[in-house]
Design an enzyme around this catalytic site. Structure first.
Site, PDB file in Angstrom:
ATOM      1  N   GLN A 103       0.845  -1.199   0.000  1.00  0.00           N
ATOM      2  CA  GLN A 103       0.000   0.000   0.000  1.00  0.00           C
ATOM      3  C   GLN A 103       0.879   1.247   0.000  1.00  0.00           C
ATOM      4  O   GLN A 103       1.692   1.446   0.898  1.00  0.00           O
ATOM      5  CB  GLN A 103      -0.921   0.022   1.207  1.00  0.00           C
ATOM      6  CG  GLN A 103      -1.957   1.144   1.145  1.00  0.00           C
ATOM      7  CD  GLN A 103      -2.799   1.207   2.401  1.00  0.00           C
ATOM      8  OE1 GLN A 103      -2.325   1.644   3.440  1.00  0.00           O
ATOM      9  NE2 GLN A 103      -4.051   0.779   2.308  1.00  0.00           N
ATOM     10  N   TYR A 175      -6.244  10.639   3.819  1.00  0.00           N
ATOM     11  CA  TYR A 175      -4.858  10.870   3.424  1.00  0.00           C
ATOM     12  C   TYR A 175      -4.806  11.642   2.099  1.00  0.00           C
ATOM     13  O   TYR A 175      -5.851  12.011   1.547  1.00  0.00           O
ATOM     14  CB  TYR A 175      -4.102   9.546   3.341  1.00  0.00           C
ATOM     15  CG  TYR A 175      -3.938   8.885   4.695  1.00  0.00           C
ATOM     16  CD1 TYR A 175      -3.410   9.586   5.782  1.00  0.00           C
ATOM     17  CD2 TYR A 175      -4.315   7.561   4.913  1.00  0.00           C
ATOM     18  CE1 TYR A 175      -3.255   8.997   7.026  1.00  0.00           C
ATOM     19  CE2 TYR A 175      -4.171   6.958   6.154  1.00  0.00           C
ATOM     20  CZ  TYR A 175      -3.643   7.682   7.212  1.00  0.00           C
ATOM     21  OH  TYR A 175      -3.500   7.096   8.445  1.00  0.00           O
ATOM     22  N   ARG A 223      -7.869   2.104  -2.471  1.00  0.00           N
ATOM     23  CA  ARG A 223      -8.734   2.123  -1.296  1.00  0.00           C
ATOM     24  C   ARG A 223      -9.416   3.483  -1.215  1.00  0.00           C
ATOM     25  O   ARG A 223      -8.752   4.524  -1.264  1.00  0.00           O
ATOM     26  CB  ARG A 223      -7.935   1.849  -0.020  1.00  0.00           C
ATOM     27  CG  ARG A 223      -8.843   1.500   1.158  1.00  0.00           C
ATOM     28  CD  ARG A 223      -8.097   0.940   2.342  1.00  0.00           C
ATOM     29  NE  ARG A 223      -9.015   0.204   3.214  1.00  0.00           N
ATOM     30  CZ  ARG A 223      -8.684  -0.292   4.387  1.00  0.00           C
ATOM     31  NH1 ARG A 223      -7.459  -0.148   4.855  1.00  0.00           N
ATOM     32  NH2 ARG A 223      -9.572  -0.961   5.105  1.00  0.00           N
ATOM     33  N   GLY A 320      -9.020  -7.111   8.746  1.00  0.00           N
ATOM     34  CA  GLY A 320      -7.775  -6.618   9.322  1.00  0.00           C
ATOM     35  C   GLY A 320      -7.502  -7.189  10.686  1.00  0.00           C
ATOM     36  O   GLY A 320      -6.643  -8.061  10.871  1.00  0.00           O
ATOM     37  N   ARG A 321      -8.243  -6.704  11.677  1.00  0.00           N
ATOM     38  CA  ARG A 321      -8.008  -7.139  13.048  1.00  0.00           C
ATOM     39  C   ARG A 321      -8.207  -8.642  13.249  1.00  0.00           C
ATOM     40  O   ARG A 321      -7.511  -9.239  14.075  1.00  0.00           O
ATOM     41  CB  ARG A 321      -8.871  -6.313  14.005  1.00  0.00           C
ATOM     42  CG  ARG A 321      -8.362  -4.886  14.153  1.00  0.00           C
ATOM     43  CD  ARG A 321      -9.276  -4.036  15.016  1.00  0.00           C
ATOM     44  NE  ARG A 321     -10.515  -3.689  14.348  1.00  0.00           N
ATOM     45  CZ  ARG A 321     -11.517  -3.051  14.932  1.00  0.00           C
ATOM     46  NH1 ARG A 321     -11.432  -2.716  16.211  1.00  0.00           N
ATOM     47  NH2 ARG A 321     -12.603  -2.739  14.256  1.00  0.00           N
TER      48      ARG A 321
END
Length: 546
Positions: A103, A175, A223, A320-321
């Site tokens: 990424q 971002y 993303r 993810g987690r």
């Protein structure tokens, strides 16, 4: 196969993936002090690849360490000297049949001058301050915009030379790319701002540049924050247009996320969010494009994930987690070992990884895979007594049994789980049952001798003649050290959750800010006439009982 949709092959561009399970990019802070790949980082990702994941997207990687980094030791690919490290990482993952994307990220206004160092002011498309950061950014010059585009392209080219299978552009979470896409943060009047097409120009030139440099077959996923949940930011309708435009210019997949630093609770959800609550965002994008769409957000159970794919709401499932909590999530699901999956309980302990290396409240090995590579079996079988059948006692029993010990648990209550049983009822905290169920199943699977309704005593422990005794009797509530804390009206969370006291129609002040305090306040609000939530223990003496 039990989950046929989840474990069928899939494609992103021309790249074939062995299944539809994706580990999305998550910061680990395991990189070296200069942003280099470390052995700990490689071991961390290798463990997840070994666990059966089809695609691993390596954590956000800086393409501009001077103005774009988010943390002090963020992974980076802005110079040639970082190519060998990415190559080592990619090779370690690929040997298990997993594919690797890196990424590429630039923080823009969502960083601080302290992180950038050397007195640098943070930069952005326009001088619009992020409320959560509180620092005014400097608007990028036209030349700086073009230079940054080139840095993204060169970052992708380095990733390809390092052996990565593709790249993901981080255009979400507020971002830099997100800042150019959003009408809320892009107020420019040159060719990179104003109209929809001009706001798209920044990411368009990055995608086109990567395709020209790396070849059209080199996959590029993007993303997106499909909804920023902020007035003036990206919305579902706008993001559908963005996704269609990205498909037209050559993007190979859309990774549907949401939020920015001003809506952080939507980016990294607490246990108050329902499983799969974000899927509707991916579904909306999927209806607008033909390229694959990756969904993400509190997806924990294989059956739930498989149904998302079966219903056509997304093409890939990113978790993810769950990969932090259990690196073997995919392997266990594929083998039908659902009960053995250590499901993430959304406790947010892992968010410490922003300032310290990644860690997990229910998986001590997360980020420490090099330290705990394997459990060495003992040569001579020995008996061990554990006093307490809560999460600590059961985890100790699990590990000791795997090492070859003969374990007996003494639990005075009728069920296992300890104090976790106190916090499963309030709103959405039933996820705590997941870790109770996991450990209880492990005790059965490993044939641990569990003595319920049995309070440990010296005599009973002596009967089994143990080599060692572990005390896992649980923690005690912390009462702030303030004057008057010993008065009869001062209670702890156990008094509320175990209903030791009657708080009906009483005025109650709850002191604290954690999830337990929230649970206490929620439970009291149903009975007490007046509940005040005090974040700090500011207590004045004398206390007046109501």
């Amino acid at each position: 196969m039990k989950y046929s949709h989840l474990f069928e092959k899939g494609k992103i561009g021309s790249l074939e993936l062995k299944n539809r399970v994706v580990m999305p990019a998550m910061g680990t802070s395991l990189a070296g002090p200069n942003g280099e790949v470390t052995d700990h980082q490689i071991a961390y990702y290798e463990e997840r690849a070994k666990g059966g994941t089809g695609l691993i997207i390596v954590e956000y990687t800086s393409i501009d360490y001077d103005y774009g980094k988010s943390t002090f030791n963020q992974l980076r690919i802005d110079e040639e000297r970082f190519v060998p490290g990415i190559h080592r990482l990619a090779t370690a993952v690929q040997k298990y049949g997993a594919k690797v994307f890196v990424q590429l990220q630039h923080s823009g206004r969502e960083t601080t001058s302290m992180v950038l160092g050397d007195g640098r002011q943070i930069i952005a498309p326009s001088s619009v301050t992020c409320t959560a950061i509180g620092e005014e950014p400097r608007e990028m010059t036209n030349a700086e915009v073009k230079q940054t585009i080139n840095k993204f392209v060169m970052g992708a080219f380095r990733c390809k030379r390092a052996g990565a299978d593709g790249v993901e552009l981080h255009g979400a979470h507020g971002y830099l790319i997100n800042q150019f896409l959003s009408p809320n943060t892009n107020l420019r009047t040159d060719e990179y701002g104003g109209s929809f097409k001009n706001r798209m120009r920044f990411v368009e030139e990055i995608v086109v540049g990567i395709k020209n440099m790396c070849g059209k077959d080199f996959p590029v996923s993007i993303r997106l924050s499909v909804d920023e949940f902020e007035e003036g930011g990206t919305t579902i309708e706008l993001s559908k247009q963005i996704a269609q435009y990205l498909e037209k210019i050559g993007a190979d997949a859309i990774h549907a996320s949401c939020g920015n630093y001003n809506s952080m609770n939507k980016m990294i959800e607490s246990m108050m969010f329902e499983q799969g609550w974000r899927v509707y965002l991916a579904q909306a994008v999927k209806e607008a494009v033909t390229i694959p769409v990756i969904t993400v957000g509190v997806i924990r159970e294989p059956e739930f994930a498989d149904k998302i794919l079966a219903d056509g709401k997304a093409d890939f499932i990113a978790m993810g987690r769950p990969h932090i909590a259990d690196p073997e999530w995919a392997k266990k699901a594929q083998e039908g070992r659902d009960k053995e999956i250590r499901k993430c309980i959304c406790c947010l302990h892992c968010t410490r990884g922003v300032t310290a290396h990644i860690s997990c409240s229910i998986n001590i090995r997360a980020g420490r895979e090099l330290e705990f590579r394997e459990l060495k079996k003992i040569e001579e079988k020995r008996k061990v007594a554990i006093v307490g059948g809560g999460p600590g006692g059961m985890e100790a029993a699990r590990v000791l049994t795997l090492k070859g010990y003969d374990v007996t648990i003494f639990e005075k209550d009728t069920t296992l789980g300890g104090q976790l049983n106190l916090v499963t009822a309030p709103i959405a905290k039933e996820k705590m049952n997941w870790i109770i169920d996991y450990h209880t199943n492990e005790m059965e699977r490993l044939n641990v001798d569990v003595l319920l309704n049995t309070e440990a005593s010296i005599e009973k422990i002596k009967e089994i003649d143990p080599y060692a005794v572990f005390l896992a009797t649980g923690a005690k509530p912390i009462i702030p050290d303030v004057e008057g804390n010993n008065l009869p009206l001062v209670c702890d969370y156990e008094d509320v959750l175990l209903e030791r006291n009657d708080f009906t129609d009483k005025k109650v002040v709850v002191v604290g800010s954690g999830m337990v305090c929230y649970s206490v306040a929620s439970q009291l609000s149903a009975k007490a006439a007046d509940v005040t939530y005090q974040l700090r223990p500011v207590v004045r003496y004398p206390l007046q009982q109501d």
